[in-house]
Design a protein around this motif. Structure first.
Motif, mmCIF file in Angstrom:
data_model
loop_
_atom_site.group_PDB
_atom_site.id
_atom_site.type_symbol
_atom_site.label_atom_id
_atom_site.label_comp_id
_atom_site.label_asym_id
_atom_site.label_seq_id
_atom_site.Cartn_x
_atom_site.Cartn_y
_atom_site.Cartn_z
ATOM 1 N N UNK A 1 66.710 61.626 -38.851
ATOM 2 C CA UNK A 1 66.757 63.038 -38.460
ATOM 3 C C UNK A 1 66.129 63.161 -37.068
ATOM 4 N N UNK A 2 66.868 63.814 -36.140
ATOM 5 C CA UNK A 2 66.408 63.890 -34.754
ATOM 6 C C UNK A 2 66.038 65.323 -34.360
ATOM 7 N N UNK A 3 65.052 65.435 -33.491
ATOM 8 C CA UNK A 3 64.684 66.726 -32.890
ATOM 9 C C UNK A 3 64.698 66.545 -31.384
ATOM 10 N N UNK A 4 65.312 67.493 -30.660
ATOM 11 C CA UNK A 4 65.449 67.346 -29.214
ATOM 12 C C UNK A 4 64.148 67.688 -28.490
ATOM 13 N N UNK A 5 63.905 67.004 -27.401
ATOM 14 C CA UNK A 5 62.768 67.288 -26.535
ATOM 15 C C UNK A 5 62.837 68.755 -26.096
ATOM 16 N N UNK A 6 61.699 69.436 -26.171
ATOM 17 C CA UNK A 6 61.655 70.865 -25.837
ATOM 18 C C UNK A 6 61.591 71.104 -24.323
ATOM 19 N N UNK B 1 58.652 58.377 -34.519
ATOM 20 C CA UNK B 1 58.217 58.266 -33.140
ATOM 21 C C UNK B 1 59.220 57.620 -32.207
ATOM 22 N N UNK B 2 60.331 57.154 -32.746
ATOM 23 C CA UNK B 2 61.362 56.547 -31.892
ATOM 24 C C UNK B 2 61.979 57.604 -30.979
ATOM 25 N N UNK B 3 62.362 57.168 -29.776
ATOM 26 C CA UNK B 3 62.973 58.067 -28.791
ATOM 27 C C UNK B 3 64.389 57.573 -28.503
ATOM 28 N N UNK B 4 65.346 58.514 -28.454
ATOM 29 C CA UNK B 4 66.738 58.169 -28.157
ATOM 30 C C UNK B 4 67.211 59.048 -27.008
ATOM 31 N N UNK B 5 67.551 58.402 -25.907
ATOM 32 C CA UNK B 5 67.991 59.112 -24.706
ATOM 33 C C UNK B 5 69.492 58.897 -24.551
ATOM 34 N N UNK B 6 70.243 59.986 -24.472
ATOM 35 C CA UNK B 6 71.704 59.897 -24.382
ATOM 36 C C UNK B 6 72.234 61.163 -23.735
ATOM 37 N N UNK B 7 73.502 61.108 -23.283
ATOM 38 C CA UNK B 7 74.082 62.263 -22.594
ATOM 39 C C UNK B 7 74.393 63.400 -23.547
ATOM 40 N N UNK B 8 74.656 63.081 -24.836
ATOM 41 C CA UNK B 8 74.956 64.125 -25.820
ATOM 42 C C UNK B 8 74.170 63.851 -27.098
ATOM 43 N N UNK B 9 74.043 64.891 -27.916
ATOM 44 C CA UNK B 9 73.352 64.723 -29.197
ATOM 45 C C UNK B 9 74.109 63.751 -30.098
ATOM 46 N N UNK B 10 75.447 63.786 -30.008
ATOM 47 C CA UNK B 10 76.253 62.884 -30.825
ATOM 48 C C UNK B 10 75.962 61.418 -30.479
ATOM 49 N N UNK B 11 75.847 61.140 -29.179
ATOM 50 C CA UNK B 11 75.547 59.770 -28.757
ATOM 51 C C UNK B 11 74.139 59.363 -29.196
ATOM 52 N N UNK B 12 73.198 60.298 -29.129
ATOM 53 C CA UNK B 12 71.833 60.001 -29.568
ATOM 54 C C UNK B 12 71.805 59.714 -31.067
ATOM 55 N N UNK B 13 72.554 60.527 -31.838
ATOM 56 C CA UNK B 13 72.588 60.340 -33.288
ATOM 57 C C UNK B 13 73.214 58.998 -33.639
ATOM 58 N N UNK B 14 74.238 58.605 -32.868
ATOM 59 C CA UNK B 14 74.872 57.304 -33.115
ATOM 60 C C UNK B 14 73.872 56.171 -32.887
ATOM 61 N N UNK B 15 73.008 56.338 -31.868
ATOM 62 C CA UNK B 15 71.985 55.316 -31.610
ATOM 63 C C UNK B 15 70.928 55.287 -32.716
#
Length: 900
Positions: A473-478, A454-468
């Motif tokens: 395993x992450x799934x992008x907002x639809x 349920x954690x949310x990670x907001x970032x400019x790129x997927x790479x930055x989100x993954x680093x956070x």
């Protein structure tokens, strides 16, 4: 200027179509919409980006005409004038267009991956997305097409993503469960602007909700009556609200009540939302499906996460979280569920019938009271909007609104007309959270990623989100962002932001002016102010001009259903772009809507023709292009006068443009061209084309073309080149200086002559004397100044006033008419000119008729019954007729007085 676009001889007839196509192509090809002026003072406006799916409607024509008038004016004043142009990706509208095309081929979006469908939308844009930009060119809009923007361009997307992430990191964007306007057909949240309210015929049902545990009211009843226009929502009811001061219910506040179909127990709550005067004074509360109920529910302590939802995305009934919806309702479409709910409540004895009486006086029972209901529809999907409780992304608009409110209060942003400030403050000070997520595939995808926990990670790129997120395993907002979110960045993202060193950004932000319809004050204008101040630290524009709507001739709002929509392109085809533009500017009066009037558009086409014919006359008499911006030296009074009139018109125009009084500016140049230049100056110089007059007339005509150019760019550019060789095109010429001298003596002399001619023409018309009839006038003891004017202008007096002589002696005895001009009172004998007795009889008869009509109409208008019962158009016609007859009576009485 090359030979292909220059001309030395004007056609006899002014035909706009060919002229418009030729000059627009020339201006655009030569980069003249934004000439190189690196050291010039900047002037910047941005166009409200039209939807990429759109085509030019009459509102666009008004909005863009006003912008073009301003930008052409500032360009002529030598500024580095930038008009930013582009289109909006229009998420819902564009996705719908592409999906409809797919449906026509028996295909659908869900047959494709998200990426494949988006590719198809880009293909559609490349093929069909430029319709409106071509139409803006037809209107003559001098936009900087070399830098045309699109809200889905890579540089713009970068700006949108950065704004979202930065606002999130500042706590100004968050995810929340709230009610939204849900379109069950498009299966997305939509903004208030995309909701249109229509009147529909519905019902008002009354039901009994029994009190639990044997509780009774003070009056002995064991139930509370509730009423609703949406019975289906009772499947998710969570309380019943009564007014805290309503004596009928004080004893049961806080007690439990039962919903008959679901058996759900909930409380009776006190809330001022319940109106004791309306119905039973008790309101069933469904916080998950009604905006008012949502607020009542919150006040009653129900958290958004606990509010029950009874619909899926297509508005079919689903099981609520407490599992109490009976199985027979599950999967049923909302309006079918309504019928079933009413049927089951009636069968169980909980429906309170609506009773009426038939013609014989017998009682008749009905399930519901008929009601006309204001019902929200999606303007795109065309179905009834459902308030739906769902998780969405929100902007904390209340915090972002603080700075724009202060900017307007301090004058950093000036709203014109000022009367809109009150509306602005009222909305901004009561602003709600702004829902910015949309359940679409086409648009800026929200830069948020979710982990399984349920954690949310907001970032400019997927790479930055993954680093956070680390190893999660992450799934992008639809979801994608509301298009108003991206267009809110228009004043600075179009100039190169987030590159803060971008030269255009440094020079052209803040913009100078925004011209906008008042209907998008909150959806676009206010949000630009929020984002501009938040990210640039400065207001996005110094001045905000809000214009009205273009309405049908009878004042009604235009709509396809009424069949009163006017196509601006049809008007351009018929009358030319210049005529339509001039109409828009002349009719734009601050704070008022524009009433469409095709006759006036035609009249402005005639105005262009009059100028065309005046230029042809000048050219035929050796008058051509001037070689000076400053006025030539003059010795003749008529030339000194016209030079002064030019200067006064320039000053009038400059003041009107500074005040954004488009109507005043248009009327100033119109009256100068039609009355002063064509009707008087050209008439006064006919037959006297010496070198001085040719030079002055050529100079005046040049000033006319420059002053009129912002309003009528095509005809003025054509005439500019027809008059002779030019160093520059008119679009980049210099605005006239307002410093030419006004010679008071020359002005008095020419205005005396104009007054004489006008008065004589009017008097002849009143008395039925032929316009060309030559008369003799007598003026005993004229003042020295008046005598000098008469003796200095014998040719003009004879030719224009049709006076064979003005004798400085008393008039002979007999019938005569008198004409006053200045300090002179001329007497013109009428013996032998007209039949005095017959003319008196004619005038007296006509006067009696007009007086009688005026009196009759006055009596009708003063009768309160007529004003109250007659149709508004009948009252208006009576007023107009009364004014006409009263004025006619006054004119006829004056004519009789002239005869003595």
């Amino acid at each position: 200027m090359n030979d292909e676009t220059s001309s030395t001889e004007l056609a006899k007839t002014f035909e706009p179509a060919g002229i418009e196509a030729k000059w627009y192509a020339h201006w655009e090809a030569n980069g003249l919409f934004r000439p190189e002026r690196p050291d010039a003072q900047p002037f910047t406006i941005v166009n409200p980006p039209p939807n990429v799916t759109g085509s030019l409607h009459i509102g666009h024509a008004l909005d863009n005409t006003l912008q073009d008038v301003v930008i052409r004016y500032e360009r002529l004043r030598g500024k580095d004038a930038l008009w930013v142009v582009g289109t909006d990706h229009a998420g819902i509208a564009t996705q719908m267009v592409v999906e409809r095309q797919m449906e026509a081929r028996q295909d659908k979006r869900t047959n494709y991956s998200r990426e494949a469908f988006v590719d198809k939308v880009w293909e559609w844009k490349a093929e069909s997305g430029g319709t409106i930009t071509g139409q803006l060119r037809r209107l003559g809009c001098s936009m900087d097409w070399s830098r045309e923007q699109f809200t889905m361009d890579p540089h713009f997307t970068r700006a949108v993503v950065k704004v979202f992430v930065d606002l999130y990191n500042k706590g100004l964007i968050y995810r929340d469960k709230r009610l939204v306007n849900w379109d069950p057909k498009l299966k997305t949240a939509i903004s208030d602007l995309e909701v249109e309210t229509r009147e529909t015929q519905g019902g008002f049902w009354h039901f009994k909700y029994p009190l639990a545990d044997g509780v009774k009211r003070d009056d002995g009843l064991d139930y509370i009556e509730v009423a609703t226009t949406r019975p289906e929502t009772m499947l998710a009811d969570m309380c019943v609200a009564v007014h805290p001061e309503d004596e009928r219910y004080k004893a049961v506040i806080g007690k439990d009540i039962l919903q008959p179909l679901t058996g759900r127990r909930f409380r009776v709550v006190a809330d001022e939302h319940a109106d004791p005067e309306l119905g039973s004074g008790a309101v069933k509360i469904t916080p998950g499906h009604d905006f008012n109920d949502f607020e009542v529910g919150k006040r009653a302590g129900i958290k958004a996460g606990e509010m029950l939802n009874m619909f899926d995305a297509e508005a079919h009934v689903v099981q609520t979280a407490d599992g109490l919806v009976p199985a027979e309702f599950l999967g049923v479409e909302r309006f079918e569920a309504r019928k079933l709910v009413v049927q089951r409540m009636k069968e169980a004895g909980f429906l309170i019938p609506h009773v009426t009486k038939d013609k014989e006086g017998n009682e008749v029972q009905h399930d519901a009271e008929p009601r006309t209901i204001q019902t929200p529809f999606g303007d795109r999907g065309g179905v009834v909007i459902e308030p739906w409780l769902t998780d969405q992304w929100y902007v904390d608009a209340e915090k972002l609104a603080v700075a724009p409110i202060e900017a307007v209060r301090s004058g950093a942003i000036e709203i014109v007309p000022k009367s809109w400030e009150k509306t602005f403050f009222n909305w901004m000070e009561n602003i709600q959270p702004w829902c910015v997520s949309r359940q679409l595939w086409w648009g800026h995808r929200i830069p948020a990623w979710y982990a399984e926990d349920g954690s949310v990670y907001v970032a400019e790129t997927e790479e930055e989100a993954q680093a956070l997120a680390g190893n999660k395993v992450l799934a992008r907002d639809e979801d994608v962002l509301d298009t108003w979110f991206s267009s809110a960045l228009w004043p600075f993202a179009t100039l190169g932001w987030p590159d803060t060193d971008a030269p255009l950004l440094k020079k052209h932000y803040p913009n100078d002016l925004l011209i906008s319809g008042f209907d998008i004050l909150f959806f676009w204008d206010a949000r630009m102010a929020m984002q501009g101040i938040e990210f640039m630290g400065q207001v996005p524009w110094k001045k905000l001009y809000l214009h009205g709507l273009v309405r049908a001739a009878d004042g009604q709002k235009m709509s396809k259903s009424k069949g009163n929509v006017v196509d601006p392109l049809g008007l351009i085809d018929q009358y030319g772009a210049d005529a339509l533009r001039f109409f828009m500017a002349a009719m734009e009066s601050q704070g008022r809507d524009v009433k469409m009037d095709e006759k006036r558009v035609e009249g402005y086409r005639n105005f262009a023709t009059k100028l065309w014919n005046a230029a042809r006359f000048c050219m035929a008499n050796g008058i051509g292009a001037s070689d000076t911006r400053t006025a030539p030296n003059c010795t003749l009074a008529v030339n000194k006068w016209i030079v002064g009139e030019v200067a006064e018109t320039v000053r009038e125009l400059d003041k009107a443009m500074a005040d954004l009084r488009f109507d005043a500016a248009a009327n100033a140049i119109y009256h100068f061209v039609w009355d002063t230049f064509c009707d008087w100056y050209i008439e006064l110089i006919k037959g006297s084309f010496d070198d001085e007059t040719k030079a002055v007339a050529g100079w005046v005509l040049d000033q006319v073309l420059v002053m009129l150019h912002p309003f009528m760019p095509f005809v003025t550019e054509e005439l500019w080149h027809a008059l002779g060789a030019r160093a520059n095109d008119l679009i980049v010429a210099e605005w006239p200086a307002a410093d030419a001298p006004v010679d008071a003596e020359a002005k008095r002399e020419v205005e005396w002559l104009i007054g004489l001619v006008s008065s004589l023409r009017g008097a002849k018309n009143e008395l039925g004397i032929a316009p060309g009839a030559r008369l003799e006038a007598f003026l005993p003891e004229p003042s020295a100044a008046t005598r000098a004017i008469i003796e200095g202008n014998p040719a003009a007096i004879e030719r224009l006033a049709r006076l064979s002589a003005i004798r400085f002696e008393p008039a002979p005895a007999g019938a005569a008419m008198q004409v006053g001009v200045g300090d002179a009172n001329l007497v013109l004998p009428l013996e032998g000119v007209i039949d005095i007795a017959a003319e008196k009889a004619r005038l007296e008869k006509a006067l009696a008729t007009s007086q009688k009509e005026a009196k009759s109409l006055e009596g009708r208008l003063s009768n309160p019954a007529f004003a109250e019962k007659a149709k508004p158009e009948a009252v208006e016609k009576a007023r107009a007729d009364h004014a006409h007859h009263a004025a006619e009576a006054e004119r006829l009485a004056a004519a009789l007085k002239r005869l003595g």
